[in-house]
Design a protein around this motif. Structure first.
Motif, PDB file in Angstrom:
ATOM      1  N   TYR A   1       1.471  -9.168  -5.680  1.00  0.00           N
ATOM      2  CA  TYR A   1       2.692  -8.450  -5.316  1.00  0.00           C
ATOM      3  C   TYR A   1       3.753  -8.559  -6.406  1.00  0.00           C
ATOM      4  N   ILE A   2       3.865  -9.731  -6.996  1.00  0.00           N
ATOM      5  CA  ILE A   2       4.871  -9.946  -8.038  1.00  0.00           C
ATOM      6  C   ILE A   2       4.576  -9.070  -9.257  1.00  0.00           C
ATOM      7  N   LYS A   3       3.311  -9.020  -9.661  1.00  0.00           N
ATOM      8  CA  LYS A   3       2.943  -8.182 -10.805  1.00  0.00           C
ATOM      9  C   LYS A   3       3.168  -6.701 -10.500  1.00  0.00           C
ATOM     10  N   ALA A   4       2.845  -6.295  -9.267  1.00  0.00           N
ATOM     11  CA  ALA A   4       3.064  -4.893  -8.883  1.00  0.00           C
ATOM     12  C   ALA A   4       4.553  -4.568  -8.915  1.00  0.00           C
ATOM     13  N   TYR A   5       5.383  -5.490  -8.445  1.00  0.00           N
ATOM     14  CA  TYR A   5       6.833  -5.298  -8.446  1.00  0.00           C
ATOM     15  C   TYR A   5       7.364  -5.184  -9.875  1.00  0.00           C
ATOM     16  N   ILE A   6       6.932  -6.096 -10.723  1.00  0.00           N
ATOM     17  CA  ILE A   6       7.390  -6.086 -12.117  1.00  0.00           C
ATOM     18  C   ILE A   6       6.937  -4.809 -12.822  1.00  0.00           C
ATOM     19  N   ASP A   7       5.686  -4.428 -12.625  1.00  0.00           N
ATOM     20  CA  ASP A   7       5.170  -3.204 -13.253  1.00  0.00           C
ATOM     21  C   ASP A   7       5.970  -1.980 -12.812  1.00  0.00           C
TER      22      ASP A   7
ATOM     23  N   ALA B   1       6.963 -11.784 -16.474  1.00  0.00           N
ATOM     24  CA  ALA B   1       8.293 -11.170 -16.389  1.00  0.00           C
ATOM     25  C   ALA B   1       8.952 -11.111 -17.766  1.00  0.00           C
ATOM     26  N   ASN B   2       8.832 -12.180 -18.533  1.00  0.00           N
ATOM     27  CA  ASN B   2       9.409 -12.221 -19.878  1.00  0.00           C
ATOM     28  C   ASN B   2       8.790 -11.126 -20.751  1.00  0.00           C
ATOM     29  N   ASN B   3       7.480 -10.996 -20.668  1.00  0.00           N
ATOM     30  CA  ASN B   3       6.748  -9.986 -21.432  1.00  0.00           C
ATOM     31  C   ASN B   3       7.147  -8.575 -21.004  1.00  0.00           C
ATOM     32  N   ALA B   4       7.364  -8.395 -19.699  1.00  0.00           N
ATOM     33  CA  ALA B   4       7.736  -7.066 -19.182  1.00  0.00           C
ATOM     34  C   ALA B   4       9.091  -6.623 -19.725  1.00  0.00           C
TER      35      ALA B   4
ATOM     36  N   PRO C   1      11.853  11.007  -9.147  1.00  0.00           N
ATOM     37  CA  PRO C   1      10.622  10.373  -9.639  1.00  0.00           C
ATOM     38  C   PRO C   1       9.976   9.520  -8.551  1.00  0.00           C
ATOM     39  N   CYS C   2       8.686   9.660  -8.390  1.00  0.00           N
ATOM     40  CA  CYS C   2       7.974   8.932  -7.333  1.00  0.00           C
ATOM     41  C   CYS C   2       8.050   7.420  -7.533  1.00  0.00           C
ATOM     42  N   ALA C   3       8.141   6.985  -8.793  1.00  0.00           N
ATOM     43  CA  ALA C   3       8.231   5.552  -9.063  1.00  0.00           C
ATOM     44  C   ALA C   3       9.495   4.945  -8.458  1.00  0.00           C
ATOM     45  N   GLU C   4      10.573   5.740  -8.394  1.00  0.00           N
ATOM     46  CA  GLU C   4      11.814   5.244  -7.800  1.00  0.00           C
ATOM     47  C   GLU C   4      11.633   4.996  -6.305  1.00  0.00           C
ATOM     48  N   SER C   5      10.928   5.891  -5.623  1.00  0.00           N
ATOM     49  CA  SER C   5      10.650   5.701  -4.197  1.00  0.00           C
ATOM     50  C   SER C   5       9.742   4.494  -3.996  1.00  0.00           C
ATOM     51  N   SER C   6       8.768   4.341  -4.882  1.00  0.00           N
ATOM     52  CA  SER C   6       7.859   3.197  -4.814  1.00  0.00           C
ATOM     53  C   SER C   6       8.606   1.889  -5.028  1.00  0.00           C
ATOM     54  N   ALA C   7       9.570   1.898  -5.964  1.00  0.00           N
ATOM     55  CA  ALA C   7      10.343   0.690  -6.261  1.00  0.00           C
ATOM     56  C   ALA C   7      11.137   0.209  -5.054  1.00  0.00           C
ATOM     57  N   VAL C   8      11.641   1.156  -4.267  1.00  0.00           N
ATOM     58  CA  VAL C   8      12.401   0.793  -3.065  1.00  0.00           C
ATOM     59  C   VAL C   8      11.503   0.073  -2.069  1.00  0.00           C
ATOM     60  N   VAL C   9      10.276   0.578  -1.915  1.00  0.00           N
ATOM     61  CA  VAL C   9       9.350   0.003  -0.937  1.00  0.00           C
ATOM     62  C   VAL C   9       8.869  -1.372  -1.367  1.00  0.00           C
ATOM     63  N   ILE C  10       8.353  -1.485  -2.592  1.00  0.00           N
ATOM     64  CA  ILE C  10       7.865  -2.789  -3.056  1.00  0.00           C
ATOM     65  C   ILE C  10       9.021  -3.767  -3.209  1.00  0.00           C
ATOM     66  N   GLY C  11      10.220  -3.227  -3.466  1.00  0.00           N
ATOM     67  CA  GLY C  11      11.402  -4.085  -3.590  1.00  0.00           C
ATOM     68  C   GLY C  11      11.798  -4.756  -2.288  1.00  0.00           C
TER      69      GLY C  11
ATOM     70  N   ARG D   1       0.813  -1.212   0.000  1.00  0.00           N
ATOM     71  CA  ARG D   1       0.000   0.000   0.000  1.00  0.00           C
ATOM     72  C   ARG D   1       0.853   1.273   0.000  1.00  0.00           C
ATOM     73  N   VAL D   2       1.980   1.256   0.694  1.00  0.00           N
ATOM     74  CA  VAL D   2       2.865   2.430   0.677  1.00  0.00           C
ATOM     75  C   VAL D   2       3.432   2.640  -0.726  1.00  0.00           C
ATOM     76  N   ALA D   3       3.855   1.554  -1.374  1.00  0.00           N
ATOM     77  CA  ALA D   3       4.363   1.651  -2.749  1.00  0.00           C
ATOM     78  C   ALA D   3       3.281   2.201  -3.676  1.00  0.00           C
ATOM     79  N   GLN D   4       2.071   1.742  -3.473  1.00  0.00           N
ATOM     80  CA  GLN D   4       0.945   2.219  -4.266  1.00  0.00           C
ATOM     81  C   GLN D   4       0.713   3.720  -4.038  1.00  0.00           C
ATOM     82  N   ALA D   5       0.804   4.138  -2.778  1.00  0.00           N
ATOM     83  CA  ALA D   5       0.613   5.558  -2.437  1.00  0.00           C
ATOM     84  C   ALA D   5       1.679   6.427  -3.084  1.00  0.00           C
ATOM     85  N   PHE D   6       2.933   5.945  -3.102  1.00  0.00           N
ATOM     86  CA  PHE D   6       4.019   6.714  -3.717  1.00  0.00           C
ATOM     87  C   PHE D   6       3.794   6.870  -5.220  1.00  0.00           C
ATOM     88  N   ASN D   7       3.288   5.818  -5.853  1.00  0.00           N
ATOM     89  CA  ASN D   7       3.021   5.912  -7.288  1.00  0.00           C
ATOM     90  C   ASN D   7       1.923   6.924  -7.605  1.00  0.00           C
TER      91      ASN D   7
END
Length: 307
Positions: A122-128, A190-193, A71-81, A30-36
């Motif tokens: 969670y995996i799809k959110a991480y990959i996205d 993941a392959n498609n991403a 970029p907010c996505a970078e902060s989100s990536a740290v959290v979901i990562g 949810r925090v990663a989602q909020a950052f995005n």
């Protein structure tokens, strides 16, 4: 300002939950989602085509723990990562805990399908998130974990049925074109991403032009596209037939467009329409692209051997 203060309170509360209970995975999601969504909370009229790659002014971002001025996505990536910081058999930091004497509701609510659905979310959110940040390395690492992990039972039964009840062998060698089991979905997603990131690279190079660094990136992307195509574990003919019967395959588009651009003297050509090609033409193009990639890898191997 009130909306931003509310976002600050929510993120702060969820972050504190993670500090108190590190295994509370929902808080990280949810925090990663909020950052995005932070750019939209900052300015509802922001450019949604840019999305979470937009930044929030430092005068606001400093109030929220974990949200940087970039970029907010970078902060989100740290959290979901944080749910994928190291290799695990289940791929992400999600566990099922059952008490020694579970109540009837817990027994009904506890199922493999529910667990796999949660992990897959969670995996799809991480990959996205990694696609937005163009982090090929992170997606490739997750894909390698999935390739070497144990196959889930639904995937195994489905693969076994395809060979009429026999042993389907290692799932890393099975065709990736179809399959509804958890591990099959993860590998295909993941392959498609990764293929989508390559196509994004091509679009950027088409816009900005291809110089020396662009040529290196195009060559690197071409070799990666070949690896992605190889992971489909299917012949060119089977891939083309599948595309005609079902839908377009991004790995095929990435491989063909990279090959055509290199063959044209490192000039990006995105006008090619794979879907309009007949089967024989597309098969010939795929065979030529795979041959070119193999020659590149063989040349590199010889150079390393000489050194």
């Amino acid at each position: 300002e009130k909306i931003w203060d509310i976002l600050d309170d929510i993120v702060g509360a969820l972050t504190q939950c993670r500090i108190i209970e590190p295994l509370f995975h929902r808080a990280a999601y949810r925090v990663a989602q909020a950052f995005n969504w932070a750019p939209a909370f900052h300015d509802p009229d922001c450019d949604f085509s840019v999305g979470s790659m937009q930044a929030v002014p430092a005068t606001k971002s400093y109030k929220i723990r974990g949200l940087n001025s970039g970029p907010c996505a970078e902060s989100s990536a740290v959290v979901i990562g944080s749910l994928f910081e190291k290799r695990r058999a289940q791929l992400c930091s999600v566990w099922v805990t059952t008490s020694t004497t579970p109540p009837p509701f817990e027994v009904l609510n506890d199922s493999v399908r529910k667990y796999d659905t949660l992990r897959l979310k969670y995996i799809k959110a991480y990959i996205d998130n990694m696609v937005i940040c163009s982090r090929k390395d992170k997606i490739d690492s997750l894909l390698s974990w999935a390739m070497s992990s144990s196959q889930d039972l639904p995937s195994f039964y489905e693969s076994s049925a395809l060979v009429k009840g026999g042993d389907p062998g290692r799932h890393s060698k099975q065709a990736l074109l179809q399959g509804s089991g958890f591990i099959s979905i993860v590998k295909r997603y993941a392959n498609n991403a990764l293929a989508n990131i390559i196509l994004s690279d091509l679009a950027v190079m088409k816009k900005n032009g291809v110089e020396l660094e662009g040529e290196k990136l195009l060559t690197k992307d071409f070799k990666l596209a070949f690896i992605l195509f190889q992971r489909l574990n299917s012949s060119c003919e089977d891939v083309v037939k599948f595309m005609r019967d079902r839908y377009q395959i991004r790995e095929v588009a990435a491989l063909c467009k990279c090959y055509i651009s290199i063959a044209a003297g490192y000039r990006i050509n995105e006008s090619i329409n794979i879907g309009e090609m007949d089967n024989n033409t597309l098969c010939s193009l795929l065979n030529a692209a795979t041959l070119k990639a193999k020659q590149m890898f063989q040349r590199e191997s010889k150079l390393r051997a000489i050194k």
